[in-house]
Write a protein that holds these residues in place. Structure first.
Motif, PDB file in Angstrom:
ATOM      1  N   GLU A   8       0.821  -1.213   0.000  1.00 28.02           N
ATOM      2  CA  GLU A   8       0.000   0.000   0.000  1.00 28.02           C
ATOM      3  C   GLU A   8       0.856   1.265   0.000  1.00 28.02           C
ATOM      4  OE1 GLU A   8      -3.002   0.082   3.022  1.00 28.02           O
ATOM      5  OE2 GLU A   8      -3.499  -2.017   2.711  1.00 28.02           O
ATOM      6  N   TYR A   9       2.119   1.157   0.397  1.00 32.79           N
ATOM      7  CA  TYR A   9       2.985   2.330   0.509  1.00 32.79           C
ATOM      8  C   TYR A   9       3.799   2.586  -0.753  1.00 32.79           C
ATOM      9  CZ  TYR A   9       1.679   1.768   5.336  1.00 32.79           C
ATOM     10  OH  TYR A   9       0.950   1.639   6.476  1.00 32.79           O
ATOM     11  N   ASN A  42       7.219   5.943   8.066  1.00 29.17           N
ATOM     12  CA  ASN A  42       6.399   6.898   8.825  1.00 29.17           C
ATOM     13  C   ASN A  42       5.045   6.339   9.212  1.00 29.17           C
ATOM     14  OD1 ASN A  42       8.383   8.851   8.653  1.00 29.17           O
ATOM     15  ND2 ASN A  42       7.547   9.726   6.794  1.00 29.17           N
ATOM     16  N   GLU A  43       4.426   5.586   8.316  1.00 25.26           N
ATOM     17  CA  GLU A  43       3.056   5.140   8.543  1.00 25.26           C
ATOM     18  C   GLU A  43       2.958   3.671   8.926  1.00 25.26           C
ATOM     19  OE1 GLU A  43       0.658   6.237   5.158  1.00 25.26           O
ATOM     20  OE2 GLU A  43       1.632   8.194   5.025  1.00 25.26           O
ATOM     21  N   GLY A  44       3.976   2.881   8.622  1.00 29.67           N
ATOM     22  CA  GLY A  44       3.916   1.434   8.855  1.00 29.67           C
ATOM     23  C   GLY A  44       3.821   1.048  10.311  1.00 29.67           C
ATOM     24  N   LEU A  46       2.152   2.399  12.469  1.00 35.50           N
ATOM     25  CA  LEU A  46       0.803   2.652  12.966  1.00 35.50           C
ATOM     26  C   LEU A  46      -0.128   1.466  12.725  1.00 35.50           C
ATOM     27  CD1 LEU A  46       0.427   6.342  11.714  1.00 35.50           C
ATOM     28  CD2 LEU A  46       1.175   5.536  13.955  1.00 35.50           C
ATOM     29  N   ILE A  47       0.338   0.464  11.977  1.00 34.51           N
ATOM     30  CA  ILE A  47      -0.492  -0.701  11.660  1.00 34.51           C
ATOM     31  C   ILE A  47      -0.881  -1.444  12.928  1.00 34.51           C
ATOM     32  CG2 ILE A  47      -0.519  -2.947  10.486  1.00 34.51           C
ATOM     33  CD1 ILE A  47       1.455  -1.664   8.446  1.00 34.51           C
ATOM     34  N   THR A  48       0.083  -1.674  13.791  1.00 35.26           N
ATOM     35  CA  THR A  48      -0.144  -2.344  15.063  1.00 35.26           C
ATOM     36  C   THR A  48       0.894  -1.827  16.053  1.00 35.26           C
ATOM     37  OG1 THR A  48      -0.245  -4.477  16.194  1.00 35.26           O
ATOM     38  CG2 THR A  48       1.238  -4.320  14.338  1.00 35.26           C
ATOM     39  N   PRO A  49       0.556  -1.705  17.323  1.00 36.73           N
ATOM     40  CA  PRO A  49       1.495  -1.130  18.295  1.00 36.73           C
ATOM     41  C   PRO A  49       2.818  -1.898  18.415  1.00 36.73           C
ATOM     42  CG  PRO A  49      -0.695  -1.310  19.249  1.00 36.73           C
ATOM     43  CD  PRO A  49      -0.735  -1.995  17.920  1.00 36.73           C
ATOM     44  N   ASN A  50       2.816  -3.180  18.131  1.00 31.86           N
ATOM     45  CA  ASN A  50       4.027  -3.983  18.303  1.00 31.86           C
ATOM     46  C   ASN A  50       4.904  -4.046  17.057  1.00 31.86           C
ATOM     47  OD1 ASN A  50       3.322  -4.640  20.949  1.00 31.86           O
ATOM     48  ND2 ASN A  50       2.036  -6.316  20.242  1.00 31.86           N
ATOM     49  N   LEU A  51       4.482  -3.423  15.983  1.00 31.87           N
ATOM     50  CA  LEU A  51       5.236  -3.475  14.736  1.00 31.87           C
ATOM     51  C   LEU A  51       6.242  -2.333  14.685  1.00 31.87           C
ATOM     52  CD1 LEU A  51       5.543  -4.929  12.002  1.00 31.87           C
ATOM     53  CD2 LEU A  51       3.911  -3.285  11.084  1.00 31.87           C
ATOM     54  N   LEU A  52       7.505  -2.666  14.507  1.00 30.32           N
ATOM     55  CA  LEU A  52       8.564  -1.670  14.393  1.00 30.32           C
ATOM     56  C   LEU A  52       8.995  -1.611  12.936  1.00 30.32           C
ATOM     57  CD1 LEU A  52      10.724   0.215  15.586  1.00 30.32           C
ATOM     58  CD2 LEU A  52      12.134  -1.811  15.942  1.00 30.32           C
ATOM     59  N   VAL A  53       8.920  -0.435  12.342  1.00 35.44           N
ATOM     60  CA  VAL A  53       9.317  -0.237  10.948  1.00 35.44           C
ATOM     61  C   VAL A  53      10.404   0.812  10.943  1.00 35.44           C
ATOM     62  CG1 VAL A  53       8.573   0.411   8.632  1.00 35.44           C
ATOM     63  CG2 VAL A  53       6.983  -0.770  10.160  1.00 35.44           C
ATOM     64  N   LYS A  54      11.588   0.447  10.455  1.00 35.61           N
ATOM     65  CA  LYS A  54      12.682   1.408  10.414  1.00 35.61           C
ATOM     66  C   LYS A  54      13.601   1.100   9.247  1.00 35.61           C
ATOM     67  CE  LYS A  54      15.683  -1.032  13.646  1.00 35.61           C
ATOM     68  NZ  LYS A  54      16.448  -0.935  14.881  1.00 35.61           N
ATOM     69  N   LYS A  55      14.481   2.037   8.954  1.00 34.95           N
ATOM     70  CA  LYS A  55      15.415   1.896   7.855  1.00 34.95           C
ATOM     71  C   LYS A  55      16.449   0.820   8.192  1.00 34.95           C
ATOM     72  CE  LYS A  55      18.858   4.414   5.232  1.00 34.95           C
ATOM     73  NZ  LYS A  55      19.609   5.651   5.081  1.00 34.95           N
ATOM     74  N   TYR A  56      16.733  -0.036   7.221  1.00 37.80           N
ATOM     75  CA  TYR A  56      17.756  -1.054   7.397  1.00 37.80           C
ATOM     76  C   TYR A  56      19.133  -0.407   7.314  1.00 37.80           C
ATOM     77  CZ  TYR A  56      20.948  -4.849   6.313  1.00 37.80           C
ATOM     78  OH  TYR A  56      22.007  -5.704   6.327  1.00 37.80           O
ATOM     79  N   VAL A  57      19.982  -0.764   8.258  1.00 34.53           N
ATOM     80  CA  VAL A  57      21.369  -0.300   8.254  1.00 34.53           C
ATOM     81  C   VAL A  57      22.239  -1.540   8.365  1.00 34.53           C
ATOM     82  CG1 VAL A  57      23.092   1.118   9.427  1.00 34.53           C
ATOM     83  CG2 VAL A  57      20.698   1.849   9.391  1.00 34.53           C
ATOM     84  N   SER A  58      23.144  -1.712   7.406  1.00 38.85           N
ATOM     85  CA  SER A  58      24.000  -2.902   7.398  1.00 38.85           C
ATOM     86  C   SER A  58      24.932  -2.898   8.607  1.00 38.85           C
ATOM     87  CB  SER A  58      24.831  -2.954   6.115  1.00 38.85           C
ATOM     88  OG  SER A  58      25.809  -1.935   6.126  1.00 38.85           O
ATOM     89  N   SER A  59      25.446  -4.053   8.970  1.00 35.62           N
ATOM     90  CA  SER A  59      26.355  -4.139  10.112  1.00 35.62           C
ATOM     91  C   SER A  59      27.615  -3.315   9.872  1.00 35.62           C
ATOM     92  CB  SER A  59      26.704  -5.597  10.420  1.00 35.62           C
ATOM     93  OG  SER A  59      27.340  -6.194   9.314  1.00 35.62           O
TER      94      SER A  59
END
Length: 115
Positions: A8-9, A42-44, A46-59
């Protein structure tokens, strides 16, 4: 499915859902454009309180960034300012590797962030 939710995004180029230890699941979503990815970030959450959506950063980048301390904290942001806006404002002055606005459990801005 998670694919349907995240499509959807924007236009997904790759999607990979994995199982970690125990019941933990995580996944990687790659979008066609930076703007689509930022919208999902930004919006992901908000789908569910336990869902963490963030930018992937390599090791490798995490190791490099831990040695280079050039982050800015930006306070007193208006509530409507999101990561895309913050990115746009600061990218005028040079390369921005990441932006993050701190949010409360409901997803509302705490009116400060990092660049």
């Amino acid at each position: 499915t998670f694919y349907d939710i995240f499509s959807e995004y924007g236009d997904i180029t790759t999607f990979d859902l994995r199982h970690g230890n125990g019941n933990n699941r995580y996944g990687y979503v790659n979008y066609e454009t930076h703007e689509q990815a930022m919208r999902a970030i930004n919006e992901g959450s908000l789908i569910t309180p336990n869902l963490l959506v963030k930018k992937y950063v390599s090791s490798e980048d995490r190791k490099l960034n831990s040695k280079i301390k050039n982050n800015l904290i930006v306070k007193n942001l208006e509530e409507f300012i999101d990561e895309n806006t913050l990115f746009s404002i600061f990218s005028i002055y040079g390369n921005v590797s990441s932006v993050k606005i701190e949010r409360d459990f409901s997803g509302a801005s705490k009116c400060f962030g990092y660049v």
